[in-house]
Structure formats: C-alpha cells, structure tokens
Design a protein around this motif. Sequence first.
Motif, PDB file in Angstrom:
ATOM      1  N   LYS A 141       0.903  -1.180   0.064  1.00  0.00           N
ATOM      2  CA  LYS A 141       0.056  -0.083   0.041  1.00  0.00           C
ATOM      3  C   LYS A 141       0.856   1.230   0.128  1.00  0.00           C
ATOM      4  CE  LYS A 141      -3.160   2.388   2.838  1.00  0.00           C
ATOM      5  NZ  LYS A 141      -3.629   2.224   4.503  1.00  0.00           N
ATOM      6  N   TRP A 142       1.745   1.364   0.988  1.00  0.00           N
ATOM      7  CA  TRP A 142       2.857   2.438   0.947  1.00  0.00           C
ATOM      8  C   TRP A 142       3.596   2.435  -0.377  1.00  0.00           C
ATOM      9  CZ3 TRP A 142       2.055   6.502   3.596  1.00  0.00           C
ATOM     10  CH2 TRP A 142       1.387   6.498   4.833  1.00  0.00           C
ATOM     11  N   PHE A 143       4.121   1.492  -0.773  1.00  0.00           N
ATOM     12  CA  PHE A 143       4.679   1.605  -2.211  1.00  0.00           C
ATOM     13  C   PHE A 143       3.980   2.274  -3.028  1.00  0.00           C
ATOM     14  CE2 PHE A 143       6.045  -0.505  -6.152  1.00  0.00           C
ATOM     15  CZ  PHE A 143       7.334   0.003  -6.204  1.00  0.00           C
ATOM     16  N   ALA A 144       2.729   1.824  -3.373  1.00  0.00           N
ATOM     17  CA  ALA A 144       1.676   2.293  -4.416  1.00  0.00           C
ATOM     18  C   ALA A 144       1.399   3.708  -4.080  1.00  0.00           C
ATOM     19  CB  ALA A 144       0.484   1.382  -4.424  1.00  0.00           C
ATOM     20  N   ILE A 145       1.326   4.090  -2.939  1.00  0.00           N
ATOM     21  CA  ILE A 145       1.158   5.609  -2.680  1.00  0.00           C
ATOM     22  C   ILE A 145       2.373   6.436  -3.158  1.00  0.00           C
ATOM     23  CG2 ILE A 145       1.044   7.174  -0.657  1.00  0.00           C
ATOM     24  CD1 ILE A 145      -0.838   5.099   0.755  1.00  0.00           C
ATOM     25  N   ILE A 146       3.603   5.868  -2.684  1.00  0.00           N
ATOM     26  CA  ILE A 146       4.734   6.690  -2.961  1.00  0.00           C
ATOM     27  C   ILE A 146       5.001   6.646  -4.644  1.00  0.00           C
ATOM     28  CG2 ILE A 146       7.458   6.334  -3.043  1.00  0.00           C
ATOM     29  CD1 ILE A 146       6.998   5.425  -0.136  1.00  0.00           C
ATOM     30  N   VAL A 147       4.590   5.684  -5.242  1.00  0.00           N
ATOM     31  CA  VAL A 147       4.841   5.638  -6.833  1.00  0.00           C
ATOM     32  C   VAL A 147       3.887   6.540  -7.173  1.00  0.00           C
ATOM     33  CG1 VAL A 147       4.493   4.157  -8.873  1.00  0.00           C
ATOM     34  CG2 VAL A 147       5.893   3.306  -6.945  1.00  0.00           C
ATOM     35  N   GLY A 148       2.640   6.425  -6.825  1.00  0.00           N
ATOM     36  CA  GLY A 148       1.631   7.506  -7.330  1.00  0.00           C
ATOM     37  C   GLY A 148       1.864   9.105  -7.244  1.00  0.00           C
ATOM     38  N   PHE A 149       2.462   9.251  -6.118  1.00  0.00           N
ATOM     39  CA  PHE A 149       3.103  10.622  -5.910  1.00  0.00           C
ATOM     40  C   PHE A 149       3.977  11.036  -6.556  1.00  0.00           C
ATOM     41  CE2 PHE A 149       5.501  13.615  -3.077  1.00  0.00           C
ATOM     42  CZ  PHE A 149       4.738  14.571  -3.154  1.00  0.00           C
ATOM     43  N   LEU A 150       5.010  10.104  -6.978  1.00  0.00           N
ATOM     44  CA  LEU A 150       6.372  10.417  -7.840  1.00  0.00           C
ATOM     45  C   LEU A 150       5.811  10.635  -9.240  1.00  0.00           C
ATOM     46  CD1 LEU A 150       8.900   7.909  -6.801  1.00  0.00           C
ATOM     47  CD2 LEU A 150       8.932  10.268  -6.458  1.00  0.00           C
ATOM     48  N   ILE A 151       4.589   9.759  -9.545  1.00  0.00           N
ATOM     49  CA  ILE A 151       4.383  10.072 -10.978  1.00  0.00           C
ATOM     50  C   ILE A 151       3.453  11.419 -11.042  1.00  0.00           C
ATOM     51  CG2 ILE A 151       2.279   9.291 -12.588  1.00  0.00           C
ATOM     52  CD1 ILE A 151       2.912   6.249 -11.885  1.00  0.00           C
ATOM     53  N   LEU A 152       2.864  11.706 -10.155  1.00  0.00           N
ATOM     54  CA  LEU A 152       2.140  13.175  -9.874  1.00  0.00           C
ATOM     55  C   LEU A 152       3.226  14.199 -10.080  1.00  0.00           C
ATOM     56  CD1 LEU A 152      -0.359  14.667  -9.523  1.00  0.00           C
ATOM     57  CD2 LEU A 152       0.034  14.561  -7.297  1.00  0.00           C
ATOM     58  N   ILE A 153       4.223  14.083  -9.337  1.00  0.00           N
ATOM     59  CA  ILE A 153       5.455  15.157  -9.438  1.00  0.00           C
ATOM     60  C   ILE A 153       5.980  15.156 -10.854  1.00  0.00           C
ATOM     61  CG2 ILE A 153       7.589  15.590  -8.786  1.00  0.00           C
ATOM     62  CD1 ILE A 153       6.788  14.623  -5.908  1.00  0.00           C
ATOM     63  N   VAL A 154       6.197  14.122 -11.476  1.00  0.00           N
ATOM     64  CA  VAL A 154       6.705  14.025 -13.040  1.00  0.00           C
ATOM     65  C   VAL A 154       5.806  14.591 -13.770  1.00  0.00           C
ATOM     66  CG1 VAL A 154       7.239  12.444 -14.852  1.00  0.00           C
ATOM     67  CG2 VAL A 154       8.294  12.046 -12.390  1.00  0.00           C
ATOM     68  N   LEU A 155       4.296  14.454 -13.777  1.00  0.00           N
ATOM     69  CA  LEU A 155       3.343  15.003 -14.665  1.00  0.00           C
ATOM     70  C   LEU A 155       3.421  16.696 -14.346  1.00  0.00           C
ATOM     71  CD1 LEU A 155       0.467  12.494 -14.277  1.00  0.00           C
ATOM     72  CD2 LEU A 155       2.027  12.963 -16.230  1.00  0.00           C
ATOM     73  N   ILE A 156       3.322  17.166 -13.201  1.00  0.00           N
ATOM     74  CA  ILE A 156       3.282  18.409 -12.728  1.00  0.00           C
ATOM     75  C   ILE A 156       4.780  19.154 -13.478  1.00  0.00           C
ATOM     76  CG2 ILE A 156       3.732  20.200 -11.251  1.00  0.00           C
ATOM     77  CD1 ILE A 156       1.629  18.402  -9.384  1.00  0.00           C
ATOM     78  N   TRP A 157       5.794  18.536 -13.322  1.00  0.00           N
ATOM     79  CA  TRP A 157       7.300  19.000 -13.814  1.00  0.00           C
ATOM     80  C   TRP A 157       6.980  19.338 -15.148  1.00  0.00           C
ATOM     81  CZ3 TRP A 157      11.116  16.466 -16.899  1.00  0.00           C
ATOM     82  CH2 TRP A 157      11.878  17.177 -17.022  1.00  0.00           C
ATOM     83  N   VAL A 158       6.553  18.054 -16.267  1.00  0.00           N
ATOM     84  CA  VAL A 158       6.196  18.175 -17.538  1.00  0.00           C
ATOM     85  C   VAL A 158       5.385  19.160 -17.999  1.00  0.00           C
ATOM     86  CG1 VAL A 158       5.309  16.833 -19.637  1.00  0.00           C
ATOM     87  CG2 VAL A 158       6.962  15.642 -17.924  1.00  0.00           C
TER      88      VAL A 158
END
Length: 146
Positions: free
Chosen positions: A96-113
């Motif tokens: 569960k925590w791994f999925a939350i962290i991965v989701g958060f990282l994807i969100l950061i990458v999308l915002i950066w792009v």
Amino acid sequence: MTLEEKLIHLRKEKGITQLELAEAVEVSRQAVSKWESGSATPSTEKLLGLSELYGVSVDYLLHDCDLKAGEIEPLPQKAEDNSKTSHGGTGKASVKWFAIIVGFLILIVLIWVFHANKGKEESIHINNMSGGEVVNEPDGSFSIEW
C-alpha cells in the motif's frame, strides 16, 4: 458429547462465568444460558469466537465426540506472519505504501512536464489564409482580424 455439554465443560474448564463468556463473545448472558441449555445455537460468527476462546476447532464443537476419549482438536498455533517488514508492518501495508509513493512520484513528474512545456512558444504557420490580417499586439501576442 453434545454442543451444549461441550460449551458448559469448556467454560468451566477455562474457569469463567456465563457473564464473562458473554462479554468475551459479545452476547447477553441469557444467550449463553440458552446455548448451554440447548434451547438455542450460537451463530457461525459466535462459534468461531468460541472456538478461538477455547482453543478448539469449530468442527469439534459441532460434532458429537467424547472429551474423555481425548478427541479434542486443538487449534493449530498461528504461525508468525513472514510478510512482516523490518518496520513492523505487514506485506500488504508495505504494498500500500509503495503504491502511494509511486503515485506521488508520477504526479510530481506530470506536474514538472506540464510546467516545463508551459513556457515554450509554439509557432503557427498561416498559409494561404484569405480575408484575415494578423495583428501583432503590444504584449507580444497576436490576433487575426477578418
């Protein structure tokens, strides 16, 4: 031995009263009394609770057998959960925590792009446009007047 006889025997063997048993399995004392008198039968959920409390199987509670013949089937001891992490969480919690962290990282990458492409100007080619005139605005933008 019948269910009611087993319930009485196991409760007395454990040294608890009907009231203490009732509190342990979250029923009234009267319900325990009815189970032990045979006028009512515990629900499946309550049978599970009784089996855990007394350390016997539900199968043992429901089937006639003789306590004196040593036919009590103790519950198998619960093995330690091997999926525990070094932080004390279970494997499911780690996923569960791994999925939350991965989701958060994807969100950061999308915002950066999004922000990286926001400042880029796109060139627009107007070819063979008739009837309109491109007007440059003072702020650097343009408009088309027809």
